[in-house]
Design a protein around this motif. Sequence first.
Motif, mmCIF file in Angstrom:
data_model
loop_
_atom_site.group_PDB
_atom_site.id
_atom_site.type_symbol
_atom_site.label_atom_id
_atom_site.label_comp_id
_atom_site.label_asym_id
_atom_site.label_seq_id
_atom_site.Cartn_x
_atom_site.Cartn_y
_atom_site.Cartn_z
ATOM 1 N N SER A 63 -4.781 67.072 44.088
ATOM 2 C CA SER A 63 -4.593 66.083 43.814
ATOM 3 C C SER A 63 -3.587 65.478 44.745
ATOM 4 N N ASN A 66 -5.469 64.654 48.181
ATOM 5 C CA ASN A 66 -6.057 63.659 47.995
ATOM 6 C C ASN A 66 -5.482 62.321 47.967
ATOM 7 N N PHE A 67 -4.085 62.390 47.449
ATOM 8 C CA PHE A 67 -3.133 61.255 47.409
ATOM 9 C C PHE A 67 -2.829 60.858 48.723
ATOM 10 N N ALA A 69 -4.068 61.804 51.643
ATOM 11 C CA ALA A 69 -5.045 61.232 52.577
ATOM 12 C C ALA A 69 -5.629 59.891 52.150
ATOM 13 N N LYS A 70 -5.558 59.451 51.074
ATOM 14 C CA LYS A 70 -5.762 58.136 50.633
ATOM 15 C C LYS A 70 -4.777 56.963 51.209
ATOM 16 N N THR A 71 -3.500 57.612 51.205
ATOM 17 C CA THR A 71 -2.297 56.441 51.452
ATOM 18 C C THR A 71 -2.145 56.512 52.839
ATOM 19 N N LYS A 73 -3.620 55.874 56.485
ATOM 20 C CA LYS A 73 -4.762 54.986 57.027
ATOM 21 C C LYS A 73 -5.395 55.800 58.071
ATOM 22 N N GLN A 76 -7.435 58.751 57.193
ATOM 23 C CA GLN A 76 -8.670 58.018 56.611
ATOM 24 C C GLN A 76 -9.581 57.568 57.676
ATOM 25 N N GLN A 79 -11.021 60.906 59.093
ATOM 26 C CA GLN A 79 -11.909 61.718 58.186
ATOM 27 C C GLN A 79 -13.209 60.690 58.246
ATOM 28 N N GLU A 80 -13.153 59.592 58.268
ATOM 29 C CA GLU A 80 -14.501 58.929 58.295
ATOM 30 C C GLU A 80 -15.272 58.888 59.557
ATOM 31 N N SER A 85 -15.299 65.364 54.228
ATOM 32 C CA SER A 85 -15.069 65.133 52.765
ATOM 33 C C SER A 85 -13.633 65.461 52.319
ATOM 34 N N LEU A 86 -13.291 65.098 51.196
ATOM 35 C CA LEU A 86 -11.856 65.294 50.852
ATOM 36 C C LEU A 86 -11.828 66.675 50.055
#
Length: 118
Positions: A63, A66-67, A69-71, A73, A76, A79-80, A85-86
């Motif tokens: 968690s 993931n947090f 990685a999402k905050t 940019k 992110q 990764q895209e 994948s996360l």
Amino acid sequence: MNFKAILLLTSLSTSMLLSFFLYKSWSLINWANALFLVGLLLIMIYSMMILIEGQFFTAFLTSTRNFFAKTNKKDQVIQESEKRSLIPLTYRREFPNRKSFLQIGLFFCIGSLLVSFF
């Protein structure tokens, strides 16, 4: 010699040395106190092994990863672009001789309590 015998002899010798380092002299009471401390240490090692085997900390690590990685940019976008994948690969860690730690630790704690009592 099996693992249990090696652990028992190592723990007994450690309790002897610990009684000299902590109390500067050897007596039965000082040795019983050191034996109790070694027994508690073995029980704590067993408990940590159970937590690691049960993957107690993996949820927190996943968690948190993931947090962040999402905050972030920048991560992110990377990764895209790499189409990652996360979800990380998980593995299961098993300790083969963990019950020996519990048995010897309980034996030392109960034995030292009986020696202290009498």
